[in-house]
Motif scaffolding. Structure first.
Motif, PDB file in Angstrom:
ATOM      1  N   LEU A  10     -29.564  20.965   0.383  1.00  0.00           N
ATOM      2  CA  LEU A  10     -29.559  22.396   0.679  1.00  0.00           C
ATOM      3  C   LEU A  10     -30.840  22.831   1.378  1.00  0.00           C
ATOM      4  CD1 LEU A  10     -28.183  25.127   0.511  1.00  0.00           C
ATOM      5  CD2 LEU A  10     -29.113  25.378  -1.801  1.00  0.00           C
ATOM      6  N   ARG A  11     -31.989  22.346   0.940  1.00  0.00           N
ATOM      7  CA  ARG A  11     -33.259  22.725   1.575  1.00  0.00           C
ATOM      8  C   ARG A  11     -33.230  22.377   3.069  1.00  0.00           C
ATOM      9  NH1 ARG A  11     -38.338  24.246   0.840  1.00  0.00           N
ATOM     10  NH2 ARG A  11     -38.167  24.480  -1.395  1.00  0.00           N
ATOM     11  N   GLU A  12     -32.702  21.207   3.401  1.00  0.00           N
ATOM     12  CA  GLU A  12     -32.617  20.797   4.803  1.00  0.00           C
ATOM     13  C   GLU A  12     -31.667  21.707   5.588  1.00  0.00           C
ATOM     14  OE1 GLU A  12     -30.914  17.000   7.305  1.00  0.00           O
ATOM     15  OE2 GLU A  12     -31.795  16.607   5.332  1.00  0.00           O
ATOM     16  N   MET A  14     -30.872  24.832   4.922  1.00  0.00           N
ATOM     17  CA  MET A  14     -31.474  26.155   5.047  1.00  0.00           C
ATOM     18  C   MET A  14     -32.613  26.151   6.068  1.00  0.00           C
ATOM     19  SD  MET A  14     -31.399  27.357   1.077  1.00  0.00           S
ATOM     20  CE  MET A  14     -32.246  28.889   1.390  1.00  0.00           C
ATOM     21  N   THR A  15     -33.425  25.105   6.067  1.00  0.00           N
ATOM     22  CA  THR A  15     -34.515  24.995   7.029  1.00  0.00           C
ATOM     23  C   THR A  15     -33.972  24.938   8.454  1.00  0.00           C
ATOM     24  OG1 THR A  15     -35.942  23.891   5.421  1.00  0.00           O
ATOM     25  CG2 THR A  15     -36.494  23.592   7.745  1.00  0.00           C
ATOM     26  N   GLN A  40     -42.344  28.010  -2.763  1.00  0.00           N
ATOM     27  CA  GLN A  40     -41.210  27.091  -2.751  1.00  0.00           C
ATOM     28  C   GLN A  40     -40.091  27.531  -1.802  1.00  0.00           C
ATOM     29  OE1 GLN A  40     -41.069  24.104  -4.436  1.00  0.00           O
ATOM     30  NE2 GLN A  40     -43.223  24.544  -4.812  1.00  0.00           N
ATOM     31  N   LEU A  41     -40.238  28.698  -1.186  1.00  0.00           N
ATOM     32  CA  LEU A  41     -39.217  29.168  -0.237  1.00  0.00           C
ATOM     33  C   LEU A  41     -39.231  28.291   1.006  1.00  0.00           C
ATOM     34  CD1 LEU A  41     -39.768  33.027  -0.360  1.00  0.00           C
ATOM     35  CD2 LEU A  41     -37.845  31.759  -1.315  1.00  0.00           C
ATOM     36  N   VAL A  42     -38.064  28.145   1.628  1.00  0.00           N
ATOM     37  CA  VAL A  42     -38.015  27.408   2.886  1.00  0.00           C
ATOM     38  C   VAL A  42     -38.717  28.244   3.951  1.00  0.00           C
ATOM     39  CG1 VAL A  42     -35.886  26.169   2.328  1.00  0.00           C
ATOM     40  CG2 VAL A  42     -35.751  28.326   3.562  1.00  0.00           C
TER      41      VAL A  42
END
Length: 66
Positions: A10-12, A14-15, A40-42
């Motif tokens: 998910l982080r990827e 969203m980034t 910790q936010l993207v």
């Protein structure tokens, strides 16, 4: 790292979304209530108040809520 069902983390996602010009608004009261860490936010995610969220959604913008 094994990725279930062929999805990237998910982080990827969203980034990449933010890099592509997508807007990620984080609800300020929700963020504070959960005592989350702003570091910790993207990259590109913005903490905004409820009025900004309502304004954004009132225009018919799509929304994903967690």
């Amino acid at each position: 790292m094994t990725v279930p069902f062929g999805f990237a983390p998910l982080r990827e996602l969203m980034t990449n979304f933010a890099k592509g010009g997508g807007k990620i608004f984080v609800c300020s009261p929700c963020f504070k209530r959960r005592k989350l860490d702003e570091n910790q936010l993207v990259p590109g995610a913005l903490i905004v108040g409820g009025a900004k969220l309502v304004e954004f959604l009132a225009d018919g913008s799509p929304c994903v809520s967690y």
